[in-house]
Design a protein around this motif. Structure first.
Motif: not given
Length: 149
Positions: A142, A56, A138-139, A68, A66, A60, A58
């Protein structure tokens, strides 16, 4: 990219833990009578949540929704590694034992050794890739703070 939505349940440096809900279409599937997933559901596996660690970048917070993602080629390469490598090594060992004109028992043992060697290659490669960011989810987005379960 293969994407999945979930809720952040823990935040750590550079990564988060995301709870995703398993989507089941067993009720609509015509093959559910012979499906392993349906059998597991019948055996009492009622929890339909998965915890996934995702890289991540971001900001969060716990409770945020979120999305992913993981690239399709990672899934394809993983499937080829897990299914094809042991099979190919087993077949290679079988052909080698036949070429050496070994007895049938040794051919079977050689094939089994090739299969187990393939599993070993898969395990070794998995350990090597475990810390690699290229194969981890991976994010990618969001959302807003979730308001309930």
């Amino acid at each position: 990219m293969v994407e999945e939505r979930g809720v952040a349940v823990a935040v750590e440096s550079g990564a988060i833990w995301v709870e995703t809900r398993r989507q089941s279409s067993c009720g609509q599937c015509s093959a559910k009578a012979m499906c392993g997933q349906e059998l597991l559901n019948k055996l009492g596996r009622t929890q339909n949540c998965n915890l996934v660690r995702a890289l991540n970048d971001y900001p969060v917070r716990v409770g945020d929704t979120v999305t992913i993602a993981i690239p399709e080629q990672v899934i394809i390469k993983g499937a080829l590694l897990v299914y094809l490598v042991p099979l190919l090594l087993m077949l290679f060992a079988l052909v080698l034992c036949e070429w050496l004109q070994l007895s049938e028992g040794w051919v079977m043992l050689g094939s089994l050794a090739g299969l187990l060697g393939g599993f070993g290659v898969v395990a070794l490669r998995s350990r090597m890739l475990q810390g690699s960011g290229a194969v981890q989810p991976r994010v990618v987005h969001v959302g807003l703070m979730s308001t309930g379960p």
